[in-house]
Design a protein around this motif. Structure first.
Motif, PDB file in Angstrom:
ATOM      1  N   SER B 184       0.857  -1.193   0.000  1.00  0.00           N
ATOM      2  CA  SER B 184       0.000   0.000   0.000  1.00  0.00           C
ATOM      3  C   SER B 184       0.891   1.241   0.000  1.00  0.00           C
ATOM      4  O   SER B 184       2.004   1.219   0.531  1.00  0.00           O
ATOM      5  N   TYR B 185       0.390   2.302  -0.656  1.00  0.00           N
ATOM      6  CA  TYR B 185       1.137   3.560  -0.547  1.00  0.00           C
ATOM      7  C   TYR B 185       0.152   4.649  -0.162  1.00  0.00           C
ATOM      8  O   TYR B 185      -1.054   4.530  -0.357  1.00  0.00           O
ATOM      9  N   SER B 186       0.663   5.684   0.369  1.00  0.00           N
ATOM     10  CA  SER B 186      -0.238   6.703   0.875  1.00  0.00           C
ATOM     11  C   SER B 186       0.074   8.031   0.197  1.00  0.00           C
ATOM     12  O   SER B 186       1.214   8.301  -0.174  1.00  0.00           O
ATOM     13  N   ILE B 187      -0.970   8.830   0.038  1.00  0.00           N
ATOM     14  CA  ILE B 187      -0.774  10.172  -0.478  1.00  0.00           C
ATOM     15  C   ILE B 187      -0.900  11.114   0.696  1.00  0.00           C
ATOM     16  O   ILE B 187      -1.895  11.087   1.424  1.00  0.00           O
ATOM     17  N   ALA B 188       0.093  11.946   0.873  1.00  0.00           N
ATOM     18  CA  ALA B 188       0.010  12.906   1.968  1.00  0.00           C
ATOM     19  C   ALA B 188      -0.086  14.289   1.368  1.00  0.00           C
ATOM     20  O   ALA B 188       0.591  14.615   0.393  1.00  0.00           O
ATOM     21  N   ILE B 189      -0.976  15.080   1.924  1.00  0.00           N
ATOM     22  CA  ILE B 189      -1.105  16.453   1.455  1.00  0.00           C
ATOM     23  C   ILE B 189      -0.092  17.293   2.205  1.00  0.00           C
ATOM     24  O   ILE B 189       0.056  17.180   3.428  1.00  0.00           O
ATOM     25  N   ALA B 190       0.595  18.126   1.469  1.00  0.00           N
ATOM     26  CA  ALA B 190       1.705  18.851   2.074  1.00  0.00           C
ATOM     27  C   ALA B 190       1.204  20.050   2.863  1.00  0.00           C
ATOM     28  O   ALA B 190       1.532  21.188   2.582  1.00  0.00           O
ATOM     29  N   LEU B 191       0.343  19.780   3.822  1.00  0.00           N
ATOM     30  CA  LEU B 191      -0.105  20.837   4.716  1.00  0.00           C
ATOM     31  C   LEU B 191       0.201  20.382   6.132  1.00  0.00           C
ATOM     32  O   LEU B 191       0.116  19.196   6.429  1.00  0.00           O
ATOM     33  N   PRO B 192       0.558  21.320   6.972  1.00  0.00           N
ATOM     34  CA  PRO B 192       0.875  20.904   8.335  1.00  0.00           C
ATOM     35  C   PRO B 192      -0.353  20.301   9.028  1.00  0.00           C
ATOM     36  O   PRO B 192      -1.487  20.729   8.807  1.00  0.00           O
ATOM     37  N   LYS B 193      -0.087  19.332   9.853  1.00  0.00           N
ATOM     38  CA  LYS B 193      -1.145  18.612  10.573  1.00  0.00           C
ATOM     39  C   LYS B 193      -1.978  19.573  11.422  1.00  0.00           C
ATOM     40  O   LYS B 193      -3.181  19.419  11.585  1.00  0.00           O
ATOM     41  N   ALA B 194      -1.312  20.616  11.934  1.00  0.00           N
ATOM     42  CA  ALA B 194      -1.976  21.551  12.849  1.00  0.00           C
ATOM     43  C   ALA B 194      -3.191  22.195  12.198  1.00  0.00           C
ATOM     44  O   ALA B 194      -4.149  22.581  12.865  1.00  0.00           O
ATOM     45  N   MET B 195      -3.151  22.287  10.855  1.00  0.00           N
ATOM     46  CA  MET B 195      -4.223  22.995  10.175  1.00  0.00           C
ATOM     47  C   MET B 195      -5.559  22.276  10.280  1.00  0.00           C
ATOM     48  O   MET B 195      -6.603  22.924  10.281  1.00  0.00           O
ATOM     49  N   ILE B 196      -5.532  20.938  10.333  1.00  0.00           N
ATOM     50  CA  ILE B 196      -6.809  20.235  10.330  1.00  0.00           C
ATOM     51  C   ILE B 196      -7.120  19.588  11.674  1.00  0.00           C
ATOM     52  O   ILE B 196      -8.162  18.967  11.838  1.00  0.00           O
ATOM     53  N   SER B 197      -6.223  19.780  12.606  1.00  0.00           N
ATOM     54  CA  SER B 197      -6.479  19.121  13.880  1.00  0.00           C
ATOM     55  C   SER B 197      -7.661  19.789  14.584  1.00  0.00           C
ATOM     56  O   SER B 197      -7.957  20.957  14.361  1.00  0.00           O
ATOM     57  N   GLU B 198      -8.301  19.007  15.412  1.00  0.00           N
ATOM     58  CA  GLU B 198      -9.529  19.433  16.084  1.00  0.00           C
ATOM     59  C   GLU B 198      -9.310  20.749  16.829  1.00  0.00           C
ATOM     60  O   GLU B 198      -8.279  20.948  17.475  1.00  0.00           O
ATOM     61  N   GLY B 199     -10.267  21.673  16.709  1.00  0.00           N
ATOM     62  CA  GLY B 199     -10.179  22.909  17.494  1.00  0.00           C
ATOM     63  C   GLY B 199      -9.537  24.038  16.732  1.00  0.00           C
ATOM     64  O   GLY B 199      -9.816  25.201  16.980  1.00  0.00           O
ATOM     65  N   ASN B 200      -8.692  23.734  15.743  1.00  0.00           N
ATOM     66  CA  ASN B 200      -8.078  24.798  14.958  1.00  0.00           C
ATOM     67  C   ASN B 200      -8.927  25.191  13.763  1.00  0.00           C
ATOM     68  O   ASN B 200      -8.624  26.155  13.086  1.00  0.00           O
ATOM     69  N   GLY B 201      -9.964  24.393  13.527  1.00  0.00           N
ATOM     70  CA  GLY B 201     -10.792  24.600  12.337  1.00  0.00           C
ATOM     71  C   GLY B 201     -11.308  26.004  12.226  1.00  0.00           C
ATOM     72  O   GLY B 201     -11.278  26.601  11.149  1.00  0.00           O
ATOM     73  N   LYS B 202     -11.751  26.583  13.357  1.00  0.00           N
ATOM     74  CA  LYS B 202     -12.363  27.899  13.255  1.00  0.00           C
ATOM     75  C   LYS B 202     -11.355  28.965  12.843  1.00  0.00           C
ATOM     76  O   LYS B 202     -11.692  29.889  12.104  1.00  0.00           O
ATOM     77  N   TYR B 203     -10.091  28.790  13.267  1.00  0.00           N
ATOM     78  CA  TYR B 203      -9.087  29.764  12.852  1.00  0.00           C
ATOM     79  C   TYR B 203      -8.812  29.665  11.360  1.00  0.00           C
ATOM     80  O   TYR B 203      -8.640  30.658  10.655  1.00  0.00           O
TER      81      TYR B 203
END
Lengths: 236, 706
Positions: B184-203
């Motif tokens: 299996s291979y994975s595609i990773a989006i080159a965005l920092p994890k912090a951007m989608i982590s819970e609680g940061n969404g509103k920012y």
């Protein structure tokens, strides 16, 4: 029957309300501003003095104490109307000549939109003014409405011509003076040349040189002649 | 194969992404900034002059201030921000450990060479399984081993063995690089994890809505209203509107100057207490009797009346300052002197708008007046004053002494064409120029780029004559002959002709510069002559009083002298195809320059006489006016003329024949004899046939008037 969870619909409805409200306020404010702007546009022409004179003659208020307003001779009123027509002709010519230029400049973006608005308003006003004058003329003398603008046009053309003539005439005095001076100078040079004619060396006064410049130039520096005429012939 | 996206958790990818993105923005911006800080005028040639007028420091300061204004502060800020982001992401890339996935290699696991035979593999496997079988060995705590790790190692070993022996597993290994089959291979989006982590969404949503809801509309809005605010020629729309109202059919240069003072830019330059401070002083100075003119400012009585009719305020002050500038009137006040030099470039920028307006009206006099106004503003010479004032140290009194009491002004050319001794006797003396000043003036006059027209004619590319509604090219040939040039070589007749490029010469047709072949080297490769620059810029205008660097332009246009109307709108030339000066930058090269302008011929045949105007917008008295005649032949006549010597007339049913018919030409004649008879008649009628045949263009050259 299914129940509706009204609370979950609050968000979408409020979104639509906010969006619609914002757009509506924008449009009303924008339109109001536009209207205010176009209302405050400077008129194309200045105050119409001739029309004002005519109208004030027509509606002369009786002086205090006097019963009747003073009687104005018919000829004065007619002259005032003719003057008004002359001014109208002057303005209508301006508008006619400016129209093509203004619209082409507007298309190219060289002048602004509000200039065009002012222009079209002035055009409309002039149309009404012309109609008004024709009606007034017909009221004063039946049938005059057809010919008043013809005579006004001729008067206008005549004034322009006179002005040009006066301008040219005004220069005569200074021209005359200059030629007198010039003639005296040439005469003096001529006499001195005659006096010096016996001697072989002819000395030229530098100040007198300007008249026979071209000849001198061609004699002395054929290579650097500025006049294309001679150069051209040499090459051909 | 997993299809859900994961985000860049280790932070190995997004720095690359951000680095590339910011680099894409920052590098061009840095280039723009670098370009902007350099003086754009530095790349232009200049006229060598060490003449410093009075108040030269003020003029230089104004010039510098204008240059500084162009450097945008926000650009600097953006570039710094971009570089710091790039530096930070570079640091992150450098610091983050790279997780390398090693390639699964069964030989390495078994510890054998790849050339090992099956027997060797078997024996090694047996040895290893005896050694590492989880049942045989105990986990060694000191080596950090557990049951699981031992198990895993054993599984690896047996897998490696199977990959090398078992047919099926070996196939898997060859096909996918792994004994278990496809990995299996994975595609990773080159965005920092912090951007989608819970609680940061509103920012994230906040930033997103700020970007697209506020910043984007703001930028688009400023751009849109910015374009609306300025007219196409550059001045503010408001100024253009006012200039339109100032237009008059018989406006003269003084009238144009008066009109230019209405510009909104003048108001903006004279804001606040500057609006009418010192107005009385300026007016008393410019209206004082001048050395040779009734007023020191050089304005006529009409201009004076116009000035005095204005209400006092910024406009009146701007106009007064303009007259003070044109008349080179000393104002004795630092602030006033500064505004005097500031207001002239503003007025000059407005002339462009006025020119566009007068072009739209199409009357000759205002067009010329607006070009002349530009010349006078650049050279700081009042209307109707002597063009000699363009030379350094010349004052109205000296110009007057040189001109004598003649009524017409003397151009720089006619002054310089006089022999040196005569010039000297006129200009040098007590109260006039000193010997040094005279020499400076002459040396500068000898560098001024005066374009002397040698020949002007009309042609249609590839055709012999001009037929109605064809696309005509006006070809103007001439040379830059600075006033007073000595030993000007004669023009080579050949250079005055405009030869059409051969049909197979693609380079010339596409406008590519052709290099002449000089010879061949030993290998037989052609040697070309050194590349000459494609565009030759004329030197910046010699304008010591004008507080801008300005590259002169030449405008060529045709007018109808009878109606006083413009016939063909101006074509503007800022660069030329041949060098103007030799390598030292001061000696003229006298190379023949070509200017071409294309326009549509009139729809009726006939002779049209136009006045061709060649106007330089930076020097006074450098204009050329000459008559040119455009001969438009009937289309049928032209077709016959072409028929005379043609080799293959297009047949009626060929494409060329159809084209010919579409153009309105007659159908090709069947009999050759009849055709020849016709052409003979033709010759008798026109009588210009031979000439036409000689030069391959309809010959309409005429001589310059001045």
């Amino acid at each position: 029957m299914f129940s509706i969870d009204w609370w979950s619909l609050v968000l979408p409805f409020s979104y639509v309300a906010v969006l619609g409200g914002a757009l509506m306020t924008f449009s009303t404010i924008y339109r109001k501003r536009k209207a205010a702007e176009s209302a405050n546009l400077e008129p194309w022409f200045g105050p119409h003095l001739q029309r004002n004179i005519y109208l004030s003659l027509l509606h002369l208020e009786p002086e205090e104490g006097a019963e009747k307003s003073p009687k104005i001779p018919d000829s004065v009123i007619r002259a005032a109307l003719l003057r008004r027509a002359v001014e109208d002709i002057h303005r209508i010519i301006q508008i006619r000549t400016a129209k093509a230029a203004c619209s082409s400049l507007l298309q190219r973006g060289s002048v602004g939109d509000d200039l065009w608005q002012r222009f079209s308003r002035a055009e409309k006003e002039m149309e009404e003014e012309l109609r008004d004058v024709v009606m007034e003329a017909n009221a004063l003398a039946p049938g005059w409405g057809q010919t008043i603008f013809q005579s006004a046009n001729e008067i206008n053309a005549n004034t322009i011509l006179r002005k040009r003539l006066d301008e040219i005439q005004a220069q005569t005095e200074s021209e005359k003076q200059w030629w007198e001076k010039r003639r005296a100078q040439i005469q003096k040079d001529f006499m001195s040349e005659l006096d010096a004619g016996d001697k072989p060396a002819v000395s030229k006064a530098p100040s007198a040189a300007s008249e026979d410049e071209p000849v001198l130039v061609e004699q002395n520096t054929p290579s650097a002649t500025p006049s294309g005429g001679k150069k051209k012939k040499g090459k051909k | 194969m997993s299809s859900d996206y994961s985000y860049d958790e280790e932070g190995t990818l997004w720095p690359f992404f951000v680095f590339t993105l910011s680099g894409l923005v920052t590098l061009p911006l840095s280039y723009v900034l670098y370009k902007g800080t350099r003086d754009p005028a530095a790349s232009f040639p200049r006229i060598k002059s060490d003449y410093r007028p009075k108040n030269a420091d003020v003029i230089d300061a104004t010039r510098k201030k204008d240059r500084r204004k162009e450097n945008k502060l926000w650009l600097v800020f953006l570039v710094i921000l971009g570089w710091s982001v790039m530096a930070y992401t570079m640091y992150l890339i450098y610091v983050t450990p790279v997780t390398v996935r090693s390639i699964w290699n069964p030989y390495d696991i078994l510890g054998i060479s790849e050339s090992a035979s099956e027997k060797d593999i078997k024996s090694i496997y047996k040895k290893l399984s005896r050694m590492f079988h989880p049942d045989k060995i105990r986990p060694d705590a000191s080596k950090n081993e557990t049951i699981e790790s031992l198990n895993a190692r054993y599984v690896e070993i047996s897998k490696a063995y199977q990959a090398l022996t078992d047919e099926e597993i070996r196939n898997n290994y060859i096909q996918y690089g792994h004994p278990d089959g496809k990995q299996s291979y994975s595609i990773a989006i080159a965005l920092p994890k912090a951007m989608i982590s819970e609680g940061n969404g509103k920012y994230v949503v906040l930033i997103y809505s700020l970007l697209f809801g506020v910043l984007l509309p703001y930028i688009v809005g400023t751009w849109w209203y910015g374009t609306l605010r300025r007219s196409k020629e550059g001045p503010l729309m408001e100024s253009a509107n006012r200039l339109f109202r100032q237009y008059e059919e018989n406006i003269d240069v003084g009238g144009v100057i008066t009109a230019l003072s209405t510009g909104k830019e003048c108001e903006q330059a004279l804001k606040g207490d500057k609006a009418d401070a010192g107005l009385a002083k300026i007016e008393s100075r410019i209206l004082a009797p001048g050395e040779t003119t009734p007023f020191a400012g050089g304005l006529s009585v009409k201009d004076k009346e116009k000035l005095e009719d204005l209400e006092s305020g910024p406009r009146r002050k701007a106009l007064a300052l303009l007259w003070a500038y044109l008349g080179r009137v000393d104002l004795d006040d630092d602030a006033l002197t500064k505004s005097k030099f500031e207001v002239a470039p503003i007025a000059h920028s407005l002339t462009k708008s006025f020119t566009a307006i007068s072009l739209a009206y199409g009357n000759t006099a205002p067009i010329l007046a607006s070009y002349y106004a530009s010349q006078h503003l650049i050279q700081a010479i009042p209307p109707k004053a002597s063009p000699l004032l363009q030379l350094p140290y010349f004052t109205p009194a000296i110009a007057k002494a040189v001109e004598g009491d003649s009524r017409t002004v003397m151009t720089v050319q006619s002054f310089m064409d006089q022999p040196d001794a005569k010039r000297r006797s006129l200009a040098v003396g007590k109260g006039l120029l000193t010997e040094d000043q005279y020499r400076t003036a002459v040396s500068i006059a000898r560098q001024l780029p005066y374009f002397r027209v040698a020949k002007a004619f009309f042609k249609v590319a590839g055709e012999r004559c001009i037929i109605p509604s064809s696309l005509v090219t006006l070809v103007v040939k001439g040379r830059f002959v600075p006033p007073g040039s000595e030993s000007v070589p004669a023009i080579d007749e050949l250079e005055l002709e405009d030869v059409d490029a051969a049909e197979d010469d693609l380079d010339a047709i596409l406008g590519r510069k052709k290099r002449k072949q000089i010879g061949k080297d030993e290998a037989g490769k052609p040697i070309y002559e050194a590349d000459t620059p494609d565009e030759v810029f004329p030197p910046l205008a010699h304008a010591p009083y004008f507080a801008r660097d300005y590259s002169p332009r030449w405008h060529v246009f045709l007018t109808d002298s009878k109606q006083g109307k413009m016939a063909v709108p101006p074509f503007t030339f800022t660069q030329f195809d041949a060098p103007i000066y030799k390598a030292d930058g001061t000696t003229p090269s006298f190379a023949v320059q070509t200017m071409k302008a294309q326009f549509a011929a009139p729809p009726q045949a006939g002779h049209y006489t136009f006045v061709m105007n060649v106007v330089c917008d930076s020097y006074v008295g450098f204009d050329t006016k000459m008559e040119v005649t455009l001969v438009v032949e009937e289309a049928s006549k032209a077709a016959e003329m072409a028929g005379e010597d043609e080799i293959s007339e297009p047949d009626e049913d060929s494409i060329a024949g159809i084209m010919n018919a579409a153009k309105g030409g007659p159908p090709p004649k069947k009999k050759r004899v009849a055709e020849e008879e016709d052409s003979e008649e033709e010759e008798e009628e026109s009588g210009t046939e031979e000439e036409v045949e000689d030069t391959s263009d309809t010959n309409t050259d005429t001589e310059p008037e001045n």
